[in-house]
Motif scaffolding. Sequence first.
Motif, PDB file in Angstrom:
ATOM      1  N   UNK A   7       3.285  -1.758   4.657  1.00  0.00           N
ATOM      2  CA  UNK A   7       4.322  -1.072   5.429  1.00  0.00           C
ATOM      3  C   UNK A   7       5.127  -0.130   4.547  1.00  0.00           C
ATOM      4  N   UNK A   8       5.423  -0.554   3.332  1.00  0.00           N
ATOM      5  CA  UNK A   8       6.174   0.287   2.404  1.00  0.00           C
ATOM      6  C   UNK A   8       5.391   1.559   2.063  1.00  0.00           C
TER       7      UNK A   8
ATOM      8  N   UNK B  68      -4.176 -10.335   6.498  1.00  0.00           N
ATOM      9  CA  UNK B  68      -3.077 -10.031   5.591  1.00  0.00           C
ATOM     10  C   UNK B  68      -1.949 -11.057   5.727  1.00  0.00           C
ATOM     11  N   UNK B  69      -1.428 -11.492   4.587  1.00  0.00           N
ATOM     12  CA  UNK B  69      -0.249 -12.344   4.557  1.00  0.00           C
ATOM     13  C   UNK B  69       0.997 -11.466   4.631  1.00  0.00           C
ATOM     14  N   UNK B  70       2.145 -12.119   4.678  1.00  0.00           N
ATOM     15  CA  UNK B  70       3.404 -11.380   4.835  1.00  0.00           C
ATOM     16  C   UNK B  70       3.666 -10.438   3.663  1.00  0.00           C
ATOM     17  N   UNK B  71       3.375 -10.874   2.435  1.00  0.00           N
ATOM     18  CA  UNK B  71       3.632 -10.000   1.288  1.00  0.00           C
ATOM     19  C   UNK B  71       2.747  -8.765   1.333  1.00  0.00           C
ATOM     20  N   UNK B  72       1.509  -8.945   1.734  1.00  0.00           N
ATOM     21  CA  UNK B  72       0.563  -7.829   1.776  1.00  0.00           C
ATOM     22  C   UNK B  72       0.921  -6.840   2.883  1.00  0.00           C
ATOM     23  N   UNK B  73       1.364  -7.374   4.020  1.00  0.00           N
ATOM     24  CA  UNK B  73       1.703  -6.467   5.115  1.00  0.00           C
ATOM     25  C   UNK B  73       2.985  -5.686   4.801  1.00  0.00           C
TER      26      UNK B  73
ATOM     27  N   UNK C 125       2.339   0.289  13.296  1.00  0.00           N
ATOM     28  CA  UNK C 125       3.055   0.735  12.100  1.00  0.00           C
ATOM     29  C   UNK C 125       2.104   0.925  10.922  1.00  0.00           C
ATOM     30  N   UNK C 126       1.036   0.136  10.901  1.00  0.00           N
ATOM     31  CA  UNK C 126       0.024   0.240   9.850  1.00  0.00           C
ATOM     32  C   UNK C 126      -1.319   0.390  10.539  1.00  0.00           C
ATOM     33  N   UNK C 127      -2.040   1.432  10.229  1.00  0.00           N
ATOM     34  CA  UNK C 127      -3.322   1.672  10.887  1.00  0.00           C
ATOM     35  C   UNK C 127      -4.369   0.673  10.409  1.00  0.00           C
ATOM     36  N   UNK C 128      -5.343   0.404  11.264  1.00  0.00           N
ATOM     37  CA  UNK C 128      -6.432  -0.507  10.881  1.00  0.00           C
ATOM     38  C   UNK C 128      -7.215   0.051   9.704  1.00  0.00           C
ATOM     39  N   UNK C 129      -7.253   1.366   9.580  1.00  0.00           N
ATOM     40  CA  UNK C 129      -7.970   1.977   8.457  1.00  0.00           C
ATOM     41  C   UNK C 129      -7.273   1.718   7.128  1.00  0.00           C
ATOM     42  N   UNK C 130      -5.972   1.434   7.197  1.00  0.00           N
ATOM     43  CA  UNK C 130      -5.240   1.092   5.974  1.00  0.00           C
ATOM     44  C   UNK C 130      -5.377  -0.390   5.651  1.00  0.00           C
ATOM     45  N   UNK C 131      -5.547  -1.212   6.688  1.00  0.00           N
ATOM     46  CA  UNK C 131      -5.647  -2.656   6.481  1.00  0.00           C
ATOM     47  C   UNK C 131      -7.039  -3.068   6.007  1.00  0.00           C
TER      48      UNK C 131
END
Length: 500
Positions: A433-434, A424-429, A400-406
Amino acid sequence: MKIGFDNEKYLKIQSQHIKDRIAKFGNKLYLEFGGKLFDDFHASRVLPGFMPDSKLKMLMQLSDEAEIIIVISAEDIEKNKIRGDLGITYDMDVIRLMSEFSQRNLYVSSVVITQYNGQPAADIFKTRLDKYNIKTYFHYNIEGYPANIALIDSDEGYGKNDYIETTRPLIVVTAPGPGSGKMATCLSQLYHDNKRGIKAGYAKFETFPVWNLPLKHPVNLAYEAATADLNDVNMIDPFHLEAYGETTVNYNRDIEIFPVLNAIFEGIYGYNPYKSPTDMGVNMAGYCIVDDEVCRKASNMEIIRRFYAAQGRLANDGNNENEVYKIGLIMNQAKITTDDRAVTVAAKKRGMETGAPAAAIELEDGTIITSKTSDLLGASAALLLNALKHLAGIDHDVHLISSSAIEPIQELKVKYLYGKNPRLHTDEVLVALALASNTDKNAAKAILQLPKLKGCQVHTTVMLSEVDTKIFKKLGVEFTSEPVKKKGLFPPANKLGVNY
């Protein structure tokens, strides 16, 4: 989720029962509201179907004749006691309660600081309340309370307390949490009113323990677990048994204080209208359980949740060994272990398989999803993504989120914000995602599933960070964690001599 409690029936019969009690005392009644007037999440967890704001809805029906007194212990202010379900201190919750009541056109007339002994933090809190133009009163410790009836029922006992000025016939006395001194405040007012020629009455609205359930029913055991730090103990009401030959359940503080209440009522009326602590109550919750097995199971899960929470506090250099030990004994009485919670077993199994911190969530339909810590995500963050993909019908292997974005977020955390944990913590993920949902249909579909996580069960094999804790609370997830900060750091609970 399966329903075990009829909330509509409860609202109807509970409201009428309170009105009947008010009528018995005429012009002035102090009504002690135990538990929480709203946000009563404990009740909603152990009685599935109970709405957290049920008591508030009943009170709003009486808003024209009611005023509210909020009670808080100076000792709780001094030690910054936290309301566990909301994560805020008791004094902050008093401010929140005043605001919430005001928004619902409920009149808060004053705040009472009990167990006052010159605590500096209590003085600071009073100064803050003065800025809100809220009347504040002090009530003091009484030596030998509650056994020394002669002193309590005298000018050197209750007589030393500030007299709380009230103007309405129904005075609701509530607090941020248990042990704040609500009953003592009511009895002190009865004493002062009587000296002024006012014949006031008293009644108690306490949801737990449920008086007409068995002593060791899981609903009542869950209440003991919830108040283990107060050393509350559920007991058979001996006064009720003697007066009526009927077995009912109450708790030790009400039973201990009953002789004091008896003495005060005899001083006011010449007799006590109540023959037992159970008589004082107006609780109808026991009549509204429609599926006992559902409530038993939910209560057992709550006991386990309380056990893990107490273990977590102990792991954080707490001084609550007795609390952990007591809840362990309650688990033995309920004949349950932590393995009775499915997500606990699943998370620990995944952790053993991967050799890394892991997590598990049980969805509404009983499906269990697990996750592990990776180079990119913490276990809790990965769990959210895995659960959302399942709920959205997206294949597990889809990113859902690419490694290039993380990776740029990780670089920001470590290189520029000097963090030690790049994951990444839950808030960051969720933020990532948003952002991804603007261009990725799967991400957009996944984020719509977030409301479905409310009420789901989660367990992690290591203690949650403050950030992850807050996110799970906001999502309405009911979570537990092993009392481990890092793998193998904290010894097992059975070091206390009880096996779980």
